[in-house]
Design a protein around this motif. Sequence first.
Motif, PDB file in Angstrom:
ATOM      1  N   LEU A 139      49.458  33.247  48.311  1.00  0.00           N
ATOM      2  CA  LEU A 139      48.472  33.500  47.267  1.00  0.00           C
ATOM      3  C   LEU A 139      47.460  32.354  47.219  1.00  0.00           C
ATOM      4  O   LEU A 139      46.248  32.582  47.144  1.00  0.00           O
ATOM      5  CB  LEU A 139      49.170  33.659  45.917  1.00  0.00           C
ATOM      6  CG  LEU A 139      48.276  33.781  44.691  1.00  0.00           C
ATOM      7  CD1 LEU A 139      47.392  35.008  44.767  1.00  0.00           C
ATOM      8  CD2 LEU A 139      49.128  33.797  43.420  1.00  0.00           C
ATOM      9  N   SER A 140      47.934  31.129  47.296  1.00  0.00           N
ATOM     10  CA  SER A 140      47.034  29.963  47.272  1.00  0.00           C
ATOM     11  C   SER A 140      46.039  29.998  48.423  1.00  0.00           C
ATOM     12  O   SER A 140      44.870  29.633  48.252  1.00  0.00           O
ATOM     13  CB  SER A 140      47.837  28.667  47.328  1.00  0.00           C
ATOM     14  OG  SER A 140      48.616  28.535  46.171  1.00  0.00           O
ATOM     15  N   HIS A 182      44.784  32.690  49.802  1.00  0.00           N
ATOM     16  CA  HIS A 182      43.776  33.694  49.466  1.00  0.00           C
ATOM     17  C   HIS A 182      42.763  33.134  48.471  1.00  0.00           C
ATOM     18  O   HIS A 182      41.551  33.338  48.618  1.00  0.00           O
ATOM     19  CB  HIS A 182      44.420  34.950  48.879  1.00  0.00           C
ATOM     20  CG  HIS A 182      44.900  35.912  49.910  1.00  0.00           C
ATOM     21  ND1 HIS A 182      44.065  36.732  50.618  1.00  0.00           N
ATOM     22  CD2 HIS A 182      46.136  36.176  50.364  1.00  0.00           C
ATOM     23  CE1 HIS A 182      44.767  37.477  51.464  1.00  0.00           C
ATOM     24  NE2 HIS A 182      46.031  37.144  51.326  1.00  0.00           N
ATOM     25  N   LEU A 183      43.244  32.434  47.461  1.00  0.00           N
ATOM     26  CA  LEU A 183      42.340  31.872  46.459  1.00  0.00           C
ATOM     27  C   LEU A 183      41.438  30.802  47.074  1.00  0.00           C
ATOM     28  O   LEU A 183      40.239  30.756  46.790  1.00  0.00           O
ATOM     29  CB  LEU A 183      43.141  31.316  45.282  1.00  0.00           C
ATOM     30  CG  LEU A 183      43.960  32.367  44.508  1.00  0.00           C
ATOM     31  CD1 LEU A 183      44.822  31.701  43.452  1.00  0.00           C
ATOM     32  CD2 LEU A 183      43.060  33.427  43.902  1.00  0.00           C
ATOM     33  N   ALA A 200      38.253  31.891  41.240  1.00  0.00           N
ATOM     34  CA  ALA A 200      39.153  32.867  41.853  1.00  0.00           C
ATOM     35  C   ALA A 200      40.451  32.879  41.061  1.00  0.00           C
ATOM     36  O   ALA A 200      40.969  31.822  40.685  1.00  0.00           O
ATOM     37  CB  ALA A 200      39.427  32.519  43.311  1.00  0.00           C
ATOM     38  N   GLY A 209      44.357  35.016  40.804  1.00  0.00           N
ATOM     39  CA  GLY A 209      45.218  35.951  41.501  1.00  0.00           C
ATOM     40  C   GLY A 209      46.664  35.811  41.094  1.00  0.00           C
ATOM     41  O   GLY A 209      47.061  34.816  40.476  1.00  0.00           O
ATOM     42  N   CYS A 210      47.428  36.832  41.455  1.00  0.00           N
ATOM     43  CA  CYS A 210      48.866  36.816  41.193  1.00  0.00           C
ATOM     44  C   CYS A 210      49.570  37.679  42.227  1.00  0.00           C
ATOM     45  O   CYS A 210      48.955  38.501  42.899  1.00  0.00           O
ATOM     46  CB  CYS A 210      49.179  37.322  39.788  1.00  0.00           C
ATOM     47  SG  CYS A 210      48.751  39.044  39.499  1.00  0.00           S
ATOM     48  N   CYS A 247      49.364  40.593  46.993  1.00  0.00           N
ATOM     49  CA  CYS A 247      48.722  39.910  45.876  1.00  0.00           C
ATOM     50  C   CYS A 247      47.462  40.651  45.446  1.00  0.00           C
ATOM     51  O   CYS A 247      46.881  41.422  46.209  1.00  0.00           O
ATOM     52  CB  CYS A 247      48.385  38.467  46.228  1.00  0.00           C
ATOM     53  SG  CYS A 247      47.131  38.275  47.518  1.00  0.00           S
ATOM     54  N   CYS A 257      43.796  39.572  43.865  1.00  0.00           N
ATOM     55  CA  CYS A 257      42.908  38.435  43.616  1.00  0.00           C
ATOM     56  C   CYS A 257      41.532  38.945  43.215  1.00  0.00           C
ATOM     57  O   CYS A 257      41.080  39.977  43.705  1.00  0.00           O
ATOM     58  CB  CYS A 257      42.750  37.574  44.861  1.00  0.00           C
ATOM     59  SG  CYS A 257      44.261  36.864  45.490  1.00  0.00           S
ATOM     60  N   GLY A 301      37.545  37.301  42.699  1.00  0.00           N
ATOM     61  CA  GLY A 301      36.649  36.156  42.827  1.00  0.00           C
ATOM     62  C   GLY A 301      35.298  36.490  42.239  1.00  0.00           C
ATOM     63  O   GLY A 301      34.853  37.636  42.320  1.00  0.00           O
ATOM     64  N   CYS A 327      37.604  36.363  35.171  1.00  0.00           N
ATOM     65  CA  CYS A 327      38.638  35.579  35.861  1.00  0.00           C
ATOM     66  C   CYS A 327      39.500  34.788  34.883  1.00  0.00           C
ATOM     67  O   CYS A 327      40.061  33.748  35.237  1.00  0.00           O
ATOM     68  CB  CYS A 327      37.999  34.643  36.886  1.00  0.00           C
ATOM     69  SG  CYS A 327      37.420  35.513  38.341  1.00  0.00           S
ATOM     70  N   CYS A 334      49.680  33.768  36.774  1.00  0.00           N
ATOM     71  CA  CYS A 334      48.607  33.856  37.755  1.00  0.00           C
ATOM     72  C   CYS A 334      48.101  32.439  38.035  1.00  0.00           C
ATOM     73  O   CYS A 334      48.453  31.495  37.351  1.00  0.00           O
ATOM     74  CB  CYS A 334      47.473  34.740  37.247  1.00  0.00           C
ATOM     75  SG  CYS A 334      46.581  34.052  35.844  1.00  0.00           S
TER      76      CYS A 334
END
Length: 159
Positions: free
Chosen positions: A62-63, A65-66, A77, A79-80, A119, A121, A123, A139, A154
């Motif tokens: 996930l990190s 992707h962010l 950004a 996400g979860c 996930c 996400c 942005g 966000c 998240c």
Amino acid sequence: EDTQSTQIEDTLVTIALYDPIPNNDRFGQVMLNNLQKRGIIGQAHKDGEQHEQLSLERTNTLSDHLAKLNKCGFDIAVGCHMMDAYDHGVVSIDDRRRAARCEMLDELEEFMLLMRHYCLCVGVHCSGDRYKSAAVTLCSAGMDSPIGFQVGKCTIIHR
């Protein structure tokens, strides 16, 4: 001398991603192996040259992707993991009940394992002040989150 003033328009750009995340674990490796067997990732071209890696091969968590969203110019950004989305507000109670009636998975553990390997996400990139409040709200996490992201469930990063 001809002087021309340039006015920068206020803009709001938003992206939503629903993507697999291998998570660098055994189940994630099986996901990648299955895609490789089907020729989707990790295949060489006919001339023997390796193709460019797909996002899936570079964003294992996930990190990741962010961070990718921030690197691509998105100011915020959030996400979860889909399991957190399912359990904590992004997926409505009615949708969870509907999913529970489906018999596509034999075991709850299998469902949970799958959900931890995907996930959601979002942005946002905002220029100017006109949409800044909307970008921050979109966000956000907690009661004001229009998507349903919950504090502690998240991750939010700013560029």
